[in-house]
Write a protein that holds these residues in place. Structure first.
Motif, PDB file in Angstrom:
ATOM      1  N   VAL A 111       0.839  -1.204   0.000  1.00  0.00           N
ATOM      2  CA  VAL A 111       0.000   0.000   0.000  1.00  0.00           C
ATOM      3  C   VAL A 111       0.872   1.252   0.000  1.00  0.00           C
ATOM      4  O   VAL A 111       0.647   2.199  -0.759  1.00  0.00           O
ATOM      5  CB  VAL A 111      -0.950  -0.004   1.216  1.00  0.00           C
ATOM      6  N   ALA A 112       1.905   1.267   0.872  1.00  0.00           N
ATOM      7  CA  ALA A 112       2.801   2.424   0.969  1.00  0.00           C
ATOM      8  C   ALA A 112       3.549   2.661  -0.344  1.00  0.00           C
ATOM      9  O   ALA A 112       3.694   3.802  -0.802  1.00  0.00           O
ATOM     10  CB  ALA A 112       3.786   2.223   2.118  1.00  0.00           C
ATOM     11  N   HIS A 114       2.609   1.687  -3.394  1.00  0.00           N
ATOM     12  CA  HIS A 114       1.675   2.156  -4.419  1.00  0.00           C
ATOM     13  C   HIS A 114       1.404   3.651  -4.257  1.00  0.00           C
ATOM     14  O   HIS A 114       1.283   4.381  -5.249  1.00  0.00           O
ATOM     15  CB  HIS A 114       0.368   1.364  -4.350  1.00  0.00           C
ATOM     16  N   ASP A 115       1.313   4.121  -3.020  1.00  0.00           N
ATOM     17  CA  ASP A 115       1.122   5.555  -2.775  1.00  0.00           C
ATOM     18  C   ASP A 115       2.306   6.362  -3.308  1.00  0.00           C
ATOM     19  O   ASP A 115       2.126   7.416  -3.929  1.00  0.00           O
ATOM     20  CB  ASP A 115       0.950   5.817  -1.271  1.00  0.00           C
ATOM     21  N   GLN A 116       3.512   5.859  -3.045  1.00  0.00           N
ATOM     22  CA  GLN A 116       4.716   6.557  -3.530  1.00  0.00           C
ATOM     23  C   GLN A 116       4.769   6.550  -5.060  1.00  0.00           C
ATOM     24  O   GLN A 116       5.155   7.551  -5.677  1.00  0.00           O
ATOM     25  CB  GLN A 116       5.968   5.897  -2.948  1.00  0.00           C
ATOM     26  N   ASP A 118       2.192   6.406  -7.083  1.00  0.00           N
ATOM     27  CA  ASP A 118       1.181   7.361  -7.548  1.00  0.00           C
ATOM     28  C   ASP A 118       1.703   8.789  -7.449  1.00  0.00           C
ATOM     29  O   ASP A 118       1.460   9.624  -8.329  1.00  0.00           O
ATOM     30  CB  ASP A 118      -0.107   7.224  -6.724  1.00  0.00           C
ATOM     31  N   HIS A 119       2.440   9.068  -6.369  1.00  0.00           N
ATOM     32  CA  HIS A 119       2.957  10.420  -6.139  1.00  0.00           C
ATOM     33  C   HIS A 119       3.919  10.845  -7.248  1.00  0.00           C
ATOM     34  O   HIS A 119       3.966  12.026  -7.609  1.00  0.00           O
ATOM     35  CB  HIS A 119       3.654  10.473  -4.782  1.00  0.00           C
ATOM     36  N   GLN A 121       3.783   9.761 -10.314  1.00  0.00           N
ATOM     37  CA  GLN A 121       3.105   9.499 -11.596  1.00  0.00           C
ATOM     38  C   GLN A 121       3.783   8.351 -12.350  1.00  0.00           C
ATOM     39  O   GLN A 121       4.149   8.467 -13.520  1.00  0.00           O
ATOM     40  CB  GLN A 121       3.073  10.765 -12.455  1.00  0.00           C
TER      41      GLN A 121
END
Length: 647
Positions: A111-112, A114-116, A118-119, A121
């Motif tokens: 999860v962490a 995937h967030d990074q 996404d950040h 792009q």
């Protein structure tokens, strides 16, 4: 900004730079020029911290990331795409961490990560890598091939693509056009012109510098002299400086007279030559920079041929392939006339070098014939001939072995015009640079007194002075020429027509070099979409034939198939049309900004506010262009997925 302050650099006991200074602002693009051996590459190493300074300092903002082409010779088992993706270290590290987390079934880490991703792009990164590879001449099938499976020249391209993938504020490029064909060079010009970061670029390619940089830094006499504007602006400024030096006056007058005489003689012939006006303009411009040319240590001169048969060469139904089942060229029909000046163009791998080897009889055609005129004498330059020089011989010995009638003193005198001093003429070739070996190979060709000169990338490893001397010698040559080169400045000055190697054919291209490159760049943007559609439409008739339908039914079913495909992709096509229009508008504004930043006046002290404003707008405009291009690629992917469903 990057600040080179009072820097001194030595290579052994040789002083390369002494109290040198240069400042590079964010977003500014500067070309580094100078003769071979003055310290251009050593300066890059100093900026990267790989070379110790002997005095002074190089100040770089702490938050700046520097992108550069890594020179290590990796035996990598990564695919071409993954190798280029590894240039974006942040993305590549996160992806590898995500793979590890998935293997360990660590949901919190996943999860962490995937967030990074996404950040940053991350979804755009693979598409950017593919775009870089396509622009540098790779095909879709190449993306999955291992890095080590490519030849040395293509590995250089992969290293360049990896460097361009880096998240950089400053990009250092040392001769990036070497090993590229002219189509890839044209694409790289556009990419660098749109790049929002700062660029320091070592190059001997005039046209490339003109299209990319807004300043020139000349390394000469252990100092760095900065000139605002592109390379053409530098030449005018530098020429004016030299005209003011009394010591050059006599030599400059002699040089001017030689150029005026040559231009006058050429104009008399130009009225009958194809595309001659561009060459006349190029020659007339030489008058403006005659003082600059007067400092050139090289003086090449091709002997005028004793005999010019016409036609020189007839090619009838020639075909060739390294594998019988995969012909590279087929049914080639061409005639070379006396005085023809041909530029041979086509993407890498299309067969240009193979075609030249057929002409010089290093290869034999598998079908058809080549008819050579009586008295035809060919001078052929290619990289493999440079590599075949006897490294233990001296330049003088090389000439004496090749030409029985030449004396040792004549050989020394002749080699002096090619920049070989008394000591160099008697030194083993083993210690020569790539440029010196190339000059020696050219000297051997010149002394053969050919009436047809064939050159395959002659400017690789030649510095600007050697290129100028070769350019002038070829302009004055009365025989026929066939030239393969990525140097657009040289081609524009010496070539009248173009033969295009494409899809197994070699044919006359109806247009000039700019028209050819515009067509290639347009095809590059459209190739992915066009290929997927073509694949689908060509596959369907085969399926129809297997079902036993007659030709009329086949046509009807094919038409229905095309109609359904058009309807299924209608929304994406409309969006693509809208994005294309926006891309045109933004690219026009980028061109306007590039022209404004190329103006010398914008870098004056009282224009700093306006300069920063233009740089900010350029960065914003580039960001919007990047988003539009990404949207264009995403729409292409959507269309491709729809097309696959019809297969």
């Amino acid at each position: 900004m990057l600040a080179i302050q009072s820097v001194s650099l030595f290579a052994g006991t040789k002083c390369l730079l002494d109290n040198a200074n240069l400042t590079l602002h964010p977003g500014q693009k500067v070309g580094i020029i100078g003769r071979n051996g003055v310290g251009k590459s050593t300066l890059f190493k100093a900026i990267l911290g790989q070379q110790t300074l002997d005095a002074g300092q190089i100040a770089i903002p702490a938050n700046w990331q520097i992108g550069y082409v890594q020179q290590e010779d990796l035996d990598s088992d990564l695919s071409a795409l993954d190798y280029v993706l590894s240039g974006d270290t942040l993305y590549y590290q996160l992806i590898n961490q995500l793979k590890k987390a998935e293997q360990q079934n660590d949901e919190a880490a996943m999860v962490a990560l995937h967030d990074q991703l996404d950040h940053i792009q991350a979804y755009q990164v693979p598409l950017k890598a593919e775009q870089l590879l396509f622009g540098l001449g790779f095909e879709k099938a190449d993306l999955s091939r291992e890095y080590r499976a490519f030849s040395g020249g293509w590995q250089v391209r992969l290293k360049l693509a990896k460097a361009l993938m880096q998240r950089s504020d400053l990009l250092l490029l040392d001769e990036p056009t070497n090993h590229l064909d002219i189509e890839a060079v044209a694409w790289l010009e556009q990419w660098l012109a749109a790049y929002s970061g700062a660029v320091l670029l070592i190059s001997h390619d005039r046209h490339f510098l003109d299209q990319v940089v807004t300043g020139i830094a000349l390394l000469e006499e252990q100092r760095i002299a900065f000139y605002s504007g592109n390379f053409e602006s530098y030449e005018r400024q530098r020429s004016m400086q030299l005209m003011q030096q009394q010591a050059l006056l006599d030599k400059q007058k002699q040089r001017m007279q030689h150029l005026k005489s040559f231009i006058s003689r050429f104009k008399a012939k130009a009225s009958k030559a194809k595309q001659a006006q561009s060459r006349v303009k190029a020659l007339e411009r030489m008058e403006e920079i005659a003082p600059l040319q007067a400092t050139n240590p090289f003086r090449f001169e091709f002997f005028n041929p004793d005999h010019l048969p016409d036609p020189m060469l007839q090619i009838e139904q020639v075909g060739f392939g390294y594998e019988v089942s995969k012909p590279l060229l087929h049914s080639v029909n061409l005639v070379l006339r006396a005085g023809d000046r041909i530029g041979l163009v086509g993407v890498n791998g299309s067969g240009k070098s193979t075609f030249l080897k057929l002409i010089v009889q290093e290869l034999k055609p598998q079908t058809g014939k080549l008819f050579y005129a009586k008295g035809l004498k060919i001078g052929y330059f290619a990289q493999h001939q440079v590599e075949a020089l006897d490294l233990d011989a001296t330049p003088v010995q090389t000439l004496l072995r090749n030409f029985e009638t030449i004396t040792e003193q004549q050989a020394r005198d002749f080699l002096g015009g090619f920049g070989f001093s008394h000591d160099q003429a008697l030194s083993p070739i083993r210690h020569f640079s790539g440029g010196e070996k190339a000059r020696l190979s050219l000297a051997v060709i010149v002394y053969q007194k050919p009436n047809l000169i064939i050159l395959d990338e002659p400017t690789n490893h030649l510095d600007m002075d050697a290129r100028d001397a070769l350019d002038e010698a070829l302009q004055a040559f009365d025989g026929a020429l066939i030239v393969v080169s990525h140097d657009r400045h040289m081609l524009a000055g010496i070539v009248d027509q173009y033969w295009w190697v494409h899809e197994g054919q070699v044919s006359l291209f109806h247009g000039d070099l700019d028209a050819y490159l515009q067509q290639r760049l347009l095809l590059l943007k459209q190739q992915k979409l066009a290929k997927t559609e073509a694949d689908t439409l060509t596959k369907q008739p085969g399926l129809v034939e297997e079902s036993g339908l007659n030709k009329k039914q086949q046509r009807q079913q094919n038409a229905e198939q095309r109609k359904r495909l058009q309807q299924a992709t209608q929304t994406q096509r409309k969006q693509l049309e809208k994005v294309n229009k926006q891309l045109v508008v933004k690219q026009q504004r980028m061109d306007e900004l590039h022209a404004l930043l190329a103006d010398d006046a914008i870098y004056q002290a009282d224009q700093l506010v306006q300069l920063n404003k233009l740089l900010a707008e350029q960065a914003n405009c580039q960001s919007q262009l990047d988003e539009l291009e990404m949207a264009w690629l995403v729409l292409e992917e959507e269309i491709e997925e729809i097309v696959k469903k019809f297969d």
